[in-house]
Design a protein around this motif. Structure first.
Motif, mmCIF file in Angstrom:
data_model
loop_
_atom_site.group_PDB
_atom_site.id
_atom_site.type_symbol
_atom_site.label_atom_id
_atom_site.label_comp_id
_atom_site.label_asym_id
_atom_site.label_seq_id
_atom_site.Cartn_x
_atom_site.Cartn_y
_atom_site.Cartn_z
ATOM 1 N N HIS A 115 50.685 -48.063 -21.763
ATOM 2 C CA HIS A 115 50.742 -49.071 -22.830
ATOM 3 C C HIS A 115 49.775 -48.768 -23.979
ATOM 4 O O HIS A 115 50.129 -48.895 -25.157
ATOM 5 C CB HIS A 115 50.418 -50.447 -22.220
ATOM 6 C CG HIS A 115 50.447 -51.571 -23.194
ATOM 7 N ND1 HIS A 115 51.623 -52.139 -23.636
ATOM 8 C CD2 HIS A 115 49.445 -52.232 -23.828
ATOM 9 C CE1 HIS A 115 51.338 -53.114 -24.501
ATOM 10 N NE2 HIS A 115 50.019 -53.192 -24.628
ATOM 11 N N HIS A 119 50.107 -48.056 -28.115
ATOM 12 C CA HIS A 119 49.351 -48.630 -29.244
ATOM 13 C C HIS A 119 48.750 -47.517 -30.110
ATOM 14 O O HIS A 119 48.802 -47.562 -31.339
ATOM 15 C CB HIS A 119 48.216 -49.513 -28.731
ATOM 16 C CG HIS A 119 48.639 -50.919 -28.399
ATOM 17 N ND1 HIS A 119 49.251 -51.738 -29.316
ATOM 18 C CD2 HIS A 119 48.518 -51.656 -27.270
ATOM 19 C CE1 HIS A 119 49.490 -52.928 -28.758
ATOM 20 N NE2 HIS A 119 49.069 -52.896 -27.507
ATOM 21 N N SER A 140 42.644 -54.798 -28.410
ATOM 22 C CA SER A 140 43.717 -55.722 -28.060
ATOM 23 C C SER A 140 43.155 -56.859 -27.224
ATOM 24 O O SER A 140 41.940 -57.031 -27.113
ATOM 25 C CB SER A 140 44.806 -54.973 -27.290
ATOM 26 O OG SER A 140 44.347 -54.676 -25.994
ATOM 27 N N ASP A 304 52.092 -56.110 -29.291
ATOM 28 C CA ASP A 304 53.004 -55.408 -28.387
ATOM 29 C C ASP A 304 54.426 -55.337 -28.954
ATOM 30 O O ASP A 304 54.929 -56.310 -29.501
ATOM 31 C CB ASP A 304 53.011 -56.119 -27.029
ATOM 32 C CG ASP A 304 51.669 -55.988 -26.335
ATOM 33 O OD1 ASP A 304 50.832 -55.200 -26.815
ATOM 34 O OD2 ASP A 304 51.463 -56.672 -25.320
HETATM 35 ZN ZN ZN Z 1 49.075 -54.381 -26.104
#
Ligand code: ZN
Ligand code: KG4
Length: 344
Positions: A115, A119, A140, A304
């Protein structure tokens, strides 16, 4: 981006409270994307409820995939990239199960994406993407990291938070100011009408060497200030000033540590990504103060989304034809990744 053969990659993001789907074409760039935010579902609970998150991903994912493929005029993609971790295990399993099932049906490769690498690579979706190497500030709701990015998959963690992530600090401060969930954007909005010099707050860890962060002291200072304002009976009148002072302290800290990391590593380009990267003060002040060029994803790709997972998957596949079939990794340190083609 160089590719032996053009590829259409479907990206799926389901690690937390947004269902994101996108189709990225290595020739044409981003072709279509769709996002469903669960914010309203979780707001009443003041935070993400994992079980509700998983169920909603399950409900939303197929219709979003259908929508993206229809708009992209693609019957089946050449590959599927999905977020394998880190994140909420039930939520991750929905994306992983869907990606692996569809890949089997379509007979195409599947790529497990980290993940935070998503980003990190989100600025690659923009017209002028950064070249490697670069420094990255990843901020984040769950992570605060300064990373030396030498190449795809070559990430050296320079600094991280010792306690709360910066997004978490925004969210908790917002809660103290009765702003609800998720608090970051609401706090930033309230701060616009406040005086950022009104309340003296600490700039944590600036007196310490190295690139680590800590936000719990700042949070405690805000808590005490809120208590004092309530006791004085002027909480309502002070809220915007507290929000503005908190935001300025958090932004100052991030900028100072980032510039220090740039000086120490000699890396000139900087990528700022992750949900807090959407913060306007951070974007403006970083662009003003940072000595090199700063790259950001567009605002909607700071938080996201499926597009960042699709482009990260496409880059990994293009580099080494990498296909991976891992299921989920709830905990997955970014600096344990390796270059495409080597074992995960
Ligand atoms: Zn995220
Ligand atoms: O990247 P993201 O969507 O999810 C995670 O992977 O955590 O980041 C969400 C975080 C939340 O903490 C949210 O409050 C924060 O990013 N955030 C902001 C802003 N927009 C989102 N924080 C400060 N200012 C903003 N404009």
């Amino acid at each position: 981006m160089y590719h032996a053969r053009p590829m259409k990659v479907l990206g799926l993001e389901t690690s937390c409270d947004e269902t994101g789907v996108a189709l990225y074409d290595t020739d044409r760039g981003l072709v279509a994307d769709a996002l469903h935010s669960q914010v309203d579902l979780h707001a009443v609970y003041g935070g993400v409820v994992p079980e509700i998150a998983s169920r909603d991903h399950l409900r939303r994912l197929l219709p979003l995939i259908r929508d993206v493929l229809t708009r992209a005029e693609v019957e089946a993609p050449d590959a599927i990239a999905y977020t394998a971790g880190p994140g909420l295990v039930g939520a991750l399993m929905v994306g992983s199960g869907m990606a692996n099932g569809l890949a089997m049906a379509w007979g195409c490769p599947v790529v497990a994406v980290h993940h935070m690498e998503g980003h990190l690579l989100a600025p690659m979706l923009e017209d002028e993407p950064p070249d490697f190497p670069f420094l990255a500030l990843l901020v984040s709701g769950g992570h605060t990291m300064l990373i030396a990015v030498r190449a795809l998959g070559d990430y050296e963690l320079l600094g991280t938070t010792r306690d709360d992530a910066v997004g978490e600090a925004f969210d908790k401060t917002a809660k103290l100011l009765d702003l609800g969930y998720p608090g970051g954007p609401a706090l930033a909005k309230l701060a616009e009408s406040g005086d950022e010099t009104a309340v003296a707050l600490p700039r944590p860890m600036l007196d310490k060497a190295g690139f680590d962060f800590s936000f719990s002291g700042l949070k405690t200072a805000v808590m005490l200030e809120v208590r004092r304002a309530r006791e004085r009976g002027d909480f309502d009148a002070s809220r915007a000033d507290i929000a503005a002072s908190f935001q300025r302290a958090a932004v100052d800290t991030m900028i100072a540590k980032t510039i220090r990391a740039a000086e120490s590593t000699g890396l000139e380009r900087l990528v700022v990504a992750g949900g807090v990267g959407a913060n306007r003060l951070l974007r403006e002040e970083m662009a003003r103060q940072y000595p090199g060029r700063v790259f950001y994803p567009r605002l909607s790709f700071c938080t996201d989304n499926g597009a960042m997972i699709a482009v990260a998957g496409a880059l990994r596949l293009a580099d080494a034809g990498e296909a991976t079939r891992i299921l989920t990794r709830v905990r997955w340190p970014l600096d344990t990744l390796s270059a495409p083609g080597s074992a995960l």
